[in-house]
Write a protein that holds these residues in place. Sequence first.
Motif, mmCIF file in Angstrom:
data_model
loop_
_atom_site.group_PDB
_atom_site.id
_atom_site.type_symbol
_atom_site.label_atom_id
_atom_site.label_comp_id
_atom_site.label_asym_id
_atom_site.label_seq_id
_atom_site.Cartn_x
_atom_site.Cartn_y
_atom_site.Cartn_z
ATOM 1 N N ARG A 132 -43.206 -21.614 -30.063
ATOM 2 C CA ARG A 132 -44.468 -22.363 -30.123
ATOM 3 C C ARG A 132 -44.540 -23.410 -29.018
ATOM 4 O O ARG A 132 -45.578 -23.587 -28.378
ATOM 5 C CB ARG A 132 -44.630 -23.043 -31.484
ATOM 6 C CG ARG A 132 -45.145 -22.132 -32.552
ATOM 7 C CD ARG A 132 -45.585 -22.925 -33.783
ATOM 8 N NE ARG A 132 -44.551 -23.817 -34.308
ATOM 9 C CZ ARG A 132 -43.661 -23.477 -35.217
ATOM 10 N NH1 ARG A 132 -43.655 -22.267 -35.738
ATOM 11 N NH2 ARG A 132 -42.756 -24.351 -35.637
ATOM 12 N N ALA A 133 -43.439 -24.115 -28.787
ATOM 13 C CA ALA A 133 -43.421 -25.140 -27.740
ATOM 14 C C ALA A 133 -43.621 -24.509 -26.364
ATOM 15 O O ALA A 133 -44.353 -25.045 -25.528
ATOM 16 C CB ALA A 133 -42.109 -25.916 -27.788
ATOM 17 N N ARG A 158 -38.557 -20.109 -33.756
ATOM 18 C CA ARG A 158 -40.012 -20.141 -33.880
ATOM 19 C C ARG A 158 -40.595 -21.410 -33.276
ATOM 20 O O ARG A 158 -41.635 -21.380 -32.621
ATOM 21 C CB ARG A 158 -40.428 -20.016 -35.342
ATOM 22 C CG ARG A 158 -40.176 -18.644 -35.913
ATOM 23 C CD ARG A 158 -40.602 -18.586 -37.351
ATOM 24 N NE ARG A 158 -40.347 -17.267 -37.918
ATOM 25 C CZ ARG A 158 -40.528 -16.964 -39.172
ATOM 26 N NH1 ARG A 158 -40.972 -17.882 -40.023
ATOM 27 N NH2 ARG A 158 -40.276 -15.755 -39.614
ATOM 28 N N ALA A 159 -39.933 -22.534 -33.484
ATOM 29 C CA ALA A 159 -40.408 -23.795 -32.913
ATOM 30 C C ALA A 159 -40.349 -23.752 -31.388
ATOM 31 O O ALA A 159 -41.271 -24.236 -30.712
ATOM 32 C CB ALA A 159 -39.577 -24.962 -33.449
ATOM 33 N N ALA A 217 -45.172 -21.663 -25.701
ATOM 34 C CA ALA A 217 -46.561 -21.205 -25.621
ATOM 35 C C ALA A 217 -47.496 -22.385 -25.354
ATOM 36 O O ALA A 217 -48.455 -22.258 -24.572
ATOM 37 C CB ALA A 217 -46.955 -20.489 -26.905
ATOM 38 N N ASP A 218 -47.218 -23.528 -25.968
ATOM 39 C CA ASP A 218 -48.034 -24.715 -25.739
ATOM 40 C C ASP A 218 -47.929 -25.173 -24.293
ATOM 41 O O ASP A 218 -48.935 -25.494 -23.652
ATOM 42 C CB ASP A 218 -47.608 -25.832 -26.696
ATOM 43 C CG ASP A 218 -48.443 -27.077 -26.541
ATOM 44 O OD1 ASP A 218 -49.689 -26.952 -26.516
ATOM 45 O OD2 ASP A 218 -47.857 -28.169 -26.445
ATOM 46 N N SER A 272 -49.776 -22.771 -22.030
ATOM 47 C CA SER A 272 -51.227 -22.887 -22.154
ATOM 48 C C SER A 272 -51.749 -24.098 -21.387
ATOM 49 O O SER A 272 -52.908 -24.131 -20.995
ATOM 50 C CB SER A 272 -51.648 -22.976 -23.619
ATOM 51 O OG SER A 272 -51.283 -24.228 -24.168
#
Length: 52
Positions: free
Chosen positions: A35-36, A31-32, A38-39, A42
Motif C-alpha cells: 500500500r505504501a 500488505r502495508a 502504491a501510494d 501514485s
Amino acid sequence: MSPYTFFIAGAYGVTAFVVAGLVLRAVLDYRAQVRALADLESRGVGRRSRRG
C-alpha cells in the motif's frame, strides 16, 4: 502416557502460536508495504531500479 505429555504438547502449542503470529505479522507488513509503495507511485515517486 508419559508424565511429560502435557509439557511437550504445551510446548508444541506455544510454538505453533508464536509461528502463526510471526506469519500473520509478515503478511500484514507485506500488505502495508505494498500500500505504501502504491501510494508513493501514485504521487509520482518512482523506484530507483527503474531509472537505470
